[in-house]
Design an enzyme around this catalytic site. Structure first.
Site, PDB file in Angstrom:
ATOM      1  N   ASP A 208      -4.972 -15.193   9.827  1.00 41.79           N
ATOM      2  CA  ASP A 208      -5.121 -13.995   8.995  1.00 41.79           C
ATOM      3  C   ASP A 208      -6.578 -13.555   9.118  1.00 41.79           C
ATOM      4  OD1 ASP A 208      -5.481 -12.094   7.042  1.00 41.79           O
ATOM      5  OD2 ASP A 208      -4.161 -13.079   5.599  1.00 41.79           O
ATOM      6  N   THR A 234      -5.375  -6.741   8.071  1.00 39.13           N
ATOM      7  CA  THR A 234      -5.425  -5.394   7.518  1.00 39.13           C
ATOM      8  C   THR A 234      -6.319  -4.576   8.438  1.00 39.13           C
ATOM      9  OG1 THR A 234      -7.219  -6.107   6.074  1.00 39.13           O
ATOM     10  CG2 THR A 234      -5.016  -6.007   5.105  1.00 39.13           C
ATOM     11  N   LYS A 237     -10.846  -3.181   6.418  1.00 36.97           N
ATOM     12  CA  LYS A 237     -12.033  -3.934   5.970  1.00 36.97           C
ATOM     13  C   LYS A 237     -13.132  -3.765   7.031  1.00 36.97           C
ATOM     14  CE  LYS A 237      -9.393  -7.111   3.053  1.00 36.97           C
ATOM     15  NZ  LYS A 237      -7.958  -7.138   3.401  1.00 36.97           N
ATOM     16  N   ARG A 243      -6.070   2.209   4.972  1.00 39.98           N
ATOM     17  CA  ARG A 243      -5.383   1.105   4.297  1.00 39.98           C
ATOM     18  C   ARG A 243      -4.088   0.848   5.039  1.00 39.98           C
ATOM     19  NH1 ARG A 243      -8.439  -0.298  -0.484  1.00 39.98           N
ATOM     20  NH2 ARG A 243      -6.780  -1.808  -0.771  1.00 39.98           N
TER      21      ARG A 243
HETATM   22  N1  DSN Z   1      -8.130  -8.005  -1.819  1.00 40.47           N
HETATM   23  C1  DSN Z   1      -8.705  -8.445  -0.560  1.00 40.47           C
HETATM   24  C2  DSN Z   1     -10.105  -8.905  -0.727  1.00 40.47           C
HETATM   25  O1  DSN Z   1     -10.820  -8.300  -1.514  1.00 40.47           O
HETATM   26  O2  DSN Z   1     -10.539  -9.833  -0.075  1.00 40.47           O
HETATM   27  C3  DSN Z   1      -7.873  -9.448   0.099  1.00 40.47           C
HETATM   28  O3  DSN Z   1      -6.600  -8.979   0.274  1.00 40.47           O
END
Ligand code: DSN
Length: 427
Positions: A208, A234, A237, A243
């Site tokens: 992940d 994801t 980030k 998103r």
């Molecule tokens: N909510 C994310 C984070 O802030 O790391 C992980 O899914």
């Protein structure tokens, strides 16, 4: 400022005309993101191009299925959009197969369970309070309720993963799936070590990489590709996309993963998000993104050094990536109090458990910070001593309820940031 009084709703004229109240809130959020130092390590600033792709008419189309195999007609353009995203993902990460349809990280991980496990099977991942993710088999998540989650952690003395412990647990419990990666891991993930353990115990290894996908794309963190059976990420980030999420794998797992995402778990893909993922992946393939990824890490290391010099306790003693986990116990300021005070000072962090935290998750000992967003604005290592000084002053002010100091920091932060406009925001 009262959101309804916000003035720059004109960056969204149609929205401002149709729904001034909502447009004002968007405008207020734009100003908040412009004026504050955003240190939450899972957040970033998506480019204007990514935001524009996310807001297109592609969202009007239903497209259950995959390119060339849809259950709805009218896919002349959508098929090409999805194929672009898939091909770019394959090129950026060097994988055989990519599925760009998962709605976000949690559904992506759920699809992995659906592909490789049956309800009641044993699954293994890092415990949430140790830095893992809810979906890695933690009890309150569906992944810990419908599967038997067994969890590893980090060593109390080093803050690092103990691979002897992971191996012992895997060989004893024989999980179907092992997750590596997490949400509060400041160190390089040793994918090779996890792969060896997964092989020995007969498990599918899932990397992940949600937090570090951009670092991997930019060559600033080793890639899991030679080692992991499945890669889950994801896209919003460090990768700086919309998103969304992706699953990647070798060809042998392509079919089972695709079937798990659709029709196993989801209906129609969010085509506007697929388009924005394609844009982000194009950006990630540019030399400038490589520089960005390395700058994120250089900034985090410089910030960690500056915090250590100020006597802060950092889990594992520092960072190898974009993220720093601070244990505020020696400062006698609980994480939540510190995070809320820093927020008032224009420095946005999140309170976070630290490994072996004696406090509760909703009122833990630590804060989690990171450098993806400030690096996107162009801040460099030369600014990290100042950032550390603000954090130090802000945490001290939190302990003494010194609101005047917090206000002063907020104004200093805003002044510096005016010279570093954030990508994606109206100018
Ligand atoms: N909510 C994310 C984070 O802030 O790391 C992980 O899914």
């Amino acid at each position: 400022m009262n959101a309804t009084n916000a003035s720059n709703a004109s960056s969204h004229p149609a929205l401002a005309a149709a729904d001034p109240e909502l447009a004002a809130l968007v405008g207020a959020e734009e100003r908040l993101q412009a004026e504050t130092l955003r240190l939450i390590p899972s957040e970033n600033y998506a480019s204007r191009a990514v935001l524009e792709a996310s807001g297109t008419v592609l969202q009007n189309k239903y497209s259950e299925g995959y390119p060339g195999r849809r259950y709805y007609e009218g896919q002349q353009n959508i098929d090409q959009v999805e194929t672009l995203a898939v091909e770019r993902a394959k090129a950026v990460f060097g994988v055989d197969h990519a599925n760009v349809q998962p709605y976000s990280g949690s559904p992506a991980n759920l699809a992995v369970y659906l592909a490789f496990a049956e309800p009641g099977d044993t699954v293994m991942g890092m415990a949430l309070p140790m830095g893992g993710h809810l979906t890695h088999g933690w009890g309150v998540s569906v992944t810990g309720r419908w599967f038997r989650g067994v969890q590893y952690g980090v060593r109390q003395d080093t803050g690092l993963i103990d691979f002897d412990e992971v191996r012992e647990l895997a060989l004893k419990e024989r999980p179907k799936v092992i997750f590596c990666g997490g949400t509060a891991l400041p160190r390089t993930i040793d994918f090779a070590a996890f792969a060896e353990i997964a092989r020995e115990s007969g498990a599918v290894l899932v990397a992940d990489i949600a937090h570090i996908a951009g670092l991997i794309a930019g060559g600033a963190h080793p890639s899991p590709v030679p080692y992991a059976d499945v890669i889950s990420t994801t896209t919003h980030k460090t990768l700086r996309g919309p998103r969304g999420a992706m699953l990647m794998s070798r060809e042998e797992h392509a079919k089972v993963l695709d079937k798990a995402v659709f029709p196993g778990l989801q209906g129609g893909p969010h085509n506007q998000t697929t388009a924005a993922i394609a844009v982000a992946l194009r950006e990630a393939s540019q030399p400038s993104f490589r520089e960005y990824a390395h700058a994120v890490v250089a900034n985090a290391k410089a910030l960690a050094e500056a915090l250590l010099a100020r006597g802060f306790d950092l889990v594992s003693g520092g960072t190898d990536n974009h993220l720093i986990l601070m244990d505020l116990t020696p400062k006698n300021v609980p994480g939540k109090i510190a995070a809320k005070a820093l927020d008032r000072a224009g420095i946005v962090v999140n309170y976070n458990t630290v490994p072996y935290d004696p406090r509760k998750p909703f009122d833990p000992s630590g804060i989690r910070i990171g450098t993806p967003s400030l690096t996107s604005r162009g801040l460099g290592t030369e600014h990290m001593a100042q950032v550390a000084e603000w954090i130090d002053r802000g945490v001290a002010a939190a302990g003494t309820s010194d609101e005047e100091t917090l206000r002063t920091i907020r104004s200093e932060v805003a002044t510096l940031l005016t010279a570093y406009p954030a990508p994606g925001l109206p100018t």
